[in-house]
Motif scaffolding. Structure first.
Motif, PDB file in Angstrom:
ATOM      1  N   GLU A 111       4.845 -23.763  55.047  1.00  0.00           N
ATOM      2  CA  GLU A 111       5.699 -23.261  56.136  1.00  0.00           C
ATOM      3  C   GLU A 111       4.969 -22.222  56.973  1.00  0.00           C
ATOM      4  O   GLU A 111       5.076 -22.224  58.205  1.00  0.00           O
ATOM      5  CB  GLU A 111       6.979 -22.655  55.551  1.00  0.00           C
ATOM      6  CG  GLU A 111       7.948 -23.710  55.065  1.00  0.00           C
ATOM      7  CD  GLU A 111       9.237 -23.112  54.539  1.00  0.00           C
ATOM      8  OE1 GLU A 111       9.289 -21.874  54.361  1.00  0.00           O
ATOM      9  OE2 GLU A 111      10.183 -23.881  54.314  1.00  0.00           O
ATOM     10  N   ALA A 112       4.221 -21.341  56.295  1.00  0.00           N
ATOM     11  CA  ALA A 112       3.492 -20.306  57.034  1.00  0.00           C
ATOM     12  C   ALA A 112       2.482 -20.959  57.975  1.00  0.00           C
ATOM     13  O   ALA A 112       2.330 -20.553  59.126  1.00  0.00           O
ATOM     14  CB  ALA A 112       2.795 -19.365  56.068  1.00  0.00           C
ATOM     15  N   ALA A 113       1.794 -21.992  57.473  1.00  0.00           N
ATOM     16  CA  ALA A 113       0.787 -22.666  58.295  1.00  0.00           C
ATOM     17  C   ALA A 113       1.436 -23.387  59.473  1.00  0.00           C
ATOM     18  O   ALA A 113       0.975 -23.285  60.609  1.00  0.00           O
ATOM     19  CB  ALA A 113      -0.007 -23.645  57.436  1.00  0.00           C
ATOM     20  N   LEU A 114       2.521 -24.094  59.204  1.00  0.00           N
ATOM     21  CA  LEU A 114       3.216 -24.809  60.281  1.00  0.00           C
ATOM     22  C   LEU A 114       3.751 -23.823  61.315  1.00  0.00           C
ATOM     23  O   LEU A 114       3.659 -24.059  62.518  1.00  0.00           O
ATOM     24  CB  LEU A 114       4.361 -25.649  59.708  1.00  0.00           C
ATOM     25  CG  LEU A 114       3.963 -26.848  58.851  1.00  0.00           C
ATOM     26  CD1 LEU A 114       5.194 -27.510  58.254  1.00  0.00           C
ATOM     27  CD2 LEU A 114       3.157 -27.862  59.659  1.00  0.00           C
ATOM     28  N   ALA A 115       4.311 -22.710  60.827  1.00  0.00           N
ATOM     29  CA  ALA A 115       4.889 -21.723  61.740  1.00  0.00           C
ATOM     30  C   ALA A 115       3.829 -21.138  62.667  1.00  0.00           C
ATOM     31  O   ALA A 115       4.127 -20.707  63.775  1.00  0.00           O
ATOM     32  CB  ALA A 115       5.570 -20.608  60.957  1.00  0.00           C
ATOM     33  N   LEU A 116       2.567 -21.135  62.203  1.00  0.00           N
ATOM     34  CA  LEU A 116       1.485 -20.627  63.050  1.00  0.00           C
ATOM     35  C   LEU A 116       1.018 -21.673  64.055  1.00  0.00           C
ATOM     36  O   LEU A 116       0.181 -21.396  64.896  1.00  0.00           O
ATOM     37  CB  LEU A 116       0.304 -20.192  62.185  1.00  0.00           C
ATOM     38  CG  LEU A 116       0.465 -18.867  61.437  1.00  0.00           C
ATOM     39  CD1 LEU A 116      -0.588 -18.731  60.359  1.00  0.00           C
ATOM     40  CD2 LEU A 116       0.373 -17.695  62.411  1.00  0.00           C
ATOM     41  N   GLY A 117       1.541 -22.902  63.905  1.00  0.00           N
ATOM     42  CA  GLY A 117       1.193 -23.944  64.872  1.00  0.00           C
ATOM     43  C   GLY A 117       0.213 -24.978  64.350  1.00  0.00           C
ATOM     44  O   GLY A 117      -0.182 -25.876  65.087  1.00  0.00           O
ATOM     45  N   LEU A 118      -0.196 -24.868  63.090  1.00  0.00           N
ATOM     46  CA  LEU A 118      -1.079 -25.893  62.539  1.00  0.00           C
ATOM     47  C   LEU A 118      -0.338 -27.221  62.450  1.00  0.00           C
ATOM     48  O   LEU A 118       0.876 -27.251  62.215  1.00  0.00           O
ATOM     49  CB  LEU A 118      -1.581 -25.486  61.142  1.00  0.00           C
ATOM     50  CG  LEU A 118      -2.833 -24.600  61.084  1.00  0.00           C
ATOM     51  CD1 LEU A 118      -2.485 -23.180  61.476  1.00  0.00           C
ATOM     52  CD2 LEU A 118      -3.457 -24.613  59.695  1.00  0.00           C
ATOM     53  N   THR A 119      -1.073 -28.314  62.625  1.00  0.00           N
ATOM     54  CA  THR A 119      -0.450 -29.625  62.457  1.00  0.00           C
ATOM     55  C   THR A 119      -0.311 -29.912  60.964  1.00  0.00           C
ATOM     56  O   THR A 119      -0.852 -29.192  60.128  1.00  0.00           O
ATOM     57  CB  THR A 119      -1.314 -30.735  63.079  1.00  0.00           C
ATOM     58  OG1 THR A 119      -2.568 -30.753  62.395  1.00  0.00           O
ATOM     59  CG2 THR A 119      -1.562 -30.503  64.550  1.00  0.00           C
ATOM     60  N   GLN A 126      -3.765 -30.500  59.525  1.00  0.00           N
ATOM     61  CA  GLN A 126      -4.529 -29.248  59.434  1.00  0.00           C
ATOM     62  C   GLN A 126      -4.009 -28.407  58.275  1.00  0.00           C
ATOM     63  O   GLN A 126      -4.775 -27.795  57.535  1.00  0.00           O
ATOM     64  CB  GLN A 126      -4.401 -28.447  60.736  1.00  0.00           C
ATOM     65  CG  GLN A 126      -5.242 -28.991  61.880  1.00  0.00           C
ATOM     66  CD  GLN A 126      -4.905 -28.325  63.206  1.00  0.00           C
ATOM     67  OE1 GLN A 126      -3.830 -27.746  63.370  1.00  0.00           O
ATOM     68  NE2 GLN A 126      -5.813 -28.425  64.157  1.00  0.00           N
ATOM     69  N   ARG A 132      -6.621 -27.477  55.471  1.00  0.00           N
ATOM     70  CA  ARG A 132      -7.163 -26.119  55.492  1.00  0.00           C
ATOM     71  C   ARG A 132      -6.410 -25.146  54.584  1.00  0.00           C
ATOM     72  O   ARG A 132      -6.960 -24.132  54.175  1.00  0.00           O
ATOM     73  CB  ARG A 132      -7.171 -25.583  56.932  1.00  0.00           C
ATOM     74  CG  ARG A 132      -7.985 -26.473  57.863  1.00  0.00           C
ATOM     75  CD  ARG A 132      -8.322 -25.764  59.150  1.00  0.00           C
ATOM     76  NE  ARG A 132      -8.882 -24.442  58.930  1.00  0.00           N
ATOM     77  CZ  ARG A 132     -10.188 -24.202  58.846  1.00  0.00           C
ATOM     78  NH1 ARG A 132     -11.042 -25.182  58.943  1.00  0.00           N
ATOM     79  NH2 ARG A 132     -10.617 -22.980  58.662  1.00  0.00           N
ATOM     80  N   ILE A 133      -5.153 -25.459  54.292  1.00  0.00           N
ATOM     81  CA  ILE A 133      -4.357 -24.515  53.502  1.00  0.00           C
ATOM     82  C   ILE A 133      -4.008 -25.069  52.117  1.00  0.00           C
ATOM     83  O   ILE A 133      -4.235 -24.424  51.107  1.00  0.00           O
ATOM     84  CB  ILE A 133      -3.060 -24.124  54.258  1.00  0.00           C
ATOM     85  CG1 ILE A 133      -3.393 -23.556  55.643  1.00  0.00           C
ATOM     86  CG2 ILE A 133      -2.235 -23.146  53.441  1.00  0.00           C
ATOM     87  CD1 ILE A 133      -4.300 -22.334  55.635  1.00  0.00           C
TER      88      ILE A 133
END
Lengths: 279, 257
Positions: free
Chosen positions: A179-187, A190, A194-195
């Motif tokens: 969720e943190a990664a998606l919230a930052l705009g990562l696809t 990605q 990456r996470i």
């Protein structure tokens, strides 16, 4: 009053000391027993005869000349065995990762392909799969060398079993990370690359080590193709030719055991280091 | 032109109707706090705005990017719009959700580099600027596991800021913290508010809400019950449900002391 206060920690310390001592004693006893079992095993194959009163104990006599002559030949098979295992664990890991991602996919055909593959492989014996690649494929015009057939079968087989390890690894990464990664705009991809995966890999490395150790022994099945000169094939060949199956297999067994011990030590060290890491 | 405009938002979890027609707007530079009992839907509201939860129905507009949810399956175009909404909204979670395998600085530059395609050389000074703002420049190369909860949350705020969002959303940012660590996080948030950052904050910290917010929204059972400036909602709430909530909160907070 003052002495009373002072004795309390002393007693606790005494008990702690006793506990430490007991643990140490246990470890020492285990080591001594191990050595004793090893000596006993050596004794069984020592070829000596012992007379105790009316009882005669005759231990197994090994053919020393045969061992001296052929042990180097069998030992050379360790290289082939390790080649098979390293290649197979590499390809198996890739397959396992793909199968795990498929298993977590929401796209029906991909999910189905992954579960189908795992089910098919887990539902059939490894030996059959090795023979399939070596003996059945030629009928369809695909002739694989024994080595390739063996690596292909082991990779496919272990890939299916290891997909569960990768799946558990991926799922061990918390939902919050995604969720943190998606919230930052990562696809989505990605985020996975990456996470999630870097964290999952840490979790799966120790169990992959376990699989590798299991594979060291399972690789002996590849000898059944008759064309891969790994440890087991060499032991069987010289054992049969000289009617010295016992000696040949003992040499092979020793090598498998030693390799297992070495890689187990490496594995547990890696595991400790990863556990200590900065997570 | 409001930065966030939510219109008739509905969210179901299975049969559970969690958001029941929420309409809300946040102006640029405004600090809006959302309060309410747990289970009132306030976190879900926040998570619907950046589509961490997909709204069942409704219209979301962020910085003139519009997603109108009219069917279960989002179109590829909508997914793209959502990603741009996420790039323009910073999100701070209750559980921090720092990336444990990355150092503090790498946590901060991950999104600018991966999402915006910034060069590391450009992203690093930007990240350092925000790290300094939350007072953690000396933790630049540490890993999250070595930070306290308050430090983690401050890094998480800096991480969101490094994307230079138009609006910051906070989902109960101090609820997972030990009491003695709450202050340092609230101080950072107050500083941001003072600088004119647009903020939408779900919180249980009534002190923060009354001190910093321009407007307080009280939610109950998936609806906005009352919406007023803090001095009004905290002294003379119009709705009996708001009054009851605040009374009970006041009682428990005093009894805790």
């Amino acid at each position: 009053m003052a002495t009373q206060v002072a004795t309390v920690p002393t007693l606790a310390q005494q008990i702690l000391q006793q506990q430490t001592q007991a643990q140490r004693t246990f470890t020492i006893r285990v080591i001594i027993s191990w050595v004793a079992f090893l000596v006993f095993l050596l004794f069984i194959f020592s070829g000596v005869t012992i007379q105790i009163g009316p009882i005669t104990i005759r231990t197994i006599q090994l053919d020393g000349d045969f061992i001296r002559e052929w042990a180097p030949f069998i030992s050379e098979g360790t290289i082939r065995t390790l080649e098979i295992c390293f290649l197979s664990i590499f390809f198996a890991s890739i397959l396992a990762l793909l199968a795990a991602l498929g298993r977590l996919s929401r796209i029906a055909p991909i999910y189905a392909l992954s579960t189908f593959y795992v089910s098919l492989i887990r539902g059939t014996p490894l030996l059959l799969q090795i023979f399939f690649f070596f003996l059945a494929l030629p009928q369809m015009g695909i002739v694989l060398p024994g080595f390739v057939a063996g690596v292909a079968a082991l990779s496919l087989n272990y890939g299916a079993y290891m997909s569960e390890i990768f799946r558990a690894g991926i799922q061990s990464v918390g939902k919050g990370q995604r969720e943190a990664a998606l919230a930052l705009g990562l696809t989505q991809s990605q985020t996975m690359r990456r996470i999630v995966l870097p964290q999952a890999l840490r979790v799966v490395i120790p169990p992959i080590g376990n699989e590798f150790i299991a594979m060291l022994k399972d690789s002996s099945l590849v000898s059944a193709t008759g064309f891969v000169q790994e440890i087991m094939w060499r032991a069987q060949k010289v054992g049969r030719a000289n009617f010295r199956g016992l000696e040949a297999l003992l040499v092979a067994a020793l090598w498998y055991w030693v390799m297992t011990l070495i890689f187990s030590a490496i594995q547990s060290r890696t595991e400790n280091r990863l556990a200590r890491g900065d997570r | 032109m409001p930065i966030i405009q939510v219109t008739d938002l509905h969210k179901y979890f299975g049969p559970l109707h969690v958001l029941r027609g929420i309409s809300l707007s946040v102006e640029r530079g405004e600090v809006v706090c959302v309060i309410g009992r747990s289970g009132s839907g306030k976190s879900t509201l926040l998570r619907c705005i950046n589509f961490l939860e997909q709204p069942t129905h409704g219209r979301i507009e962020v910085d003139e990017l519009v997603v109108n949810v009219e069917r279960h399956r989002l179109t590829p175009e909508q997914k793209l719009v959502i990603r741009h909404i996420r790039m323009r909204t910073g999100m701070v979670f209750q559980e921090f959700n720092l990336f444990p395998h990355l150092s503090v600085i790498d946590n901060l530059i991950e999104a600018p580099v991966t999402v915006k395609g910034m060069k590391k050389a450009d992203a690093n000074p930007l990240a350092e600027k925000y790290l300094a703002k939350v007072g953690l420049m000396h933790k630049r190369d540490e890993y999250p596991a070595r930070l306290s909860g308050g430090q983690k949350q401050r890094v998480a705020i800096a991480r969101a800021l490094t994307m230079q969002p138009e609006v910051m959303m906070f989902d109960e940012p101090t609820s997972a913290l030990d009491p003695e660590l709450i202050g340092e996080v609230l101080d950072v948030m107050k500083e941001l508010a003072r600088e004119g950052t647009t903020m939408l904050v779900v919180t249980h910290e009534m002190g923060f809400a009354s001190e910093v917010c321009d407007r307080v929204i009280y939610m109950d059972e998936g609806q906005i019950v009352e919406e007023a400036p803090p001095e009004q909602i905290f002294t003379s709430p119009a709705d009996p449900r708001t009054r009851q909530f605040l009374d009970r909160l006041l009682r428990t907070q005093t009894s805790e002391k």
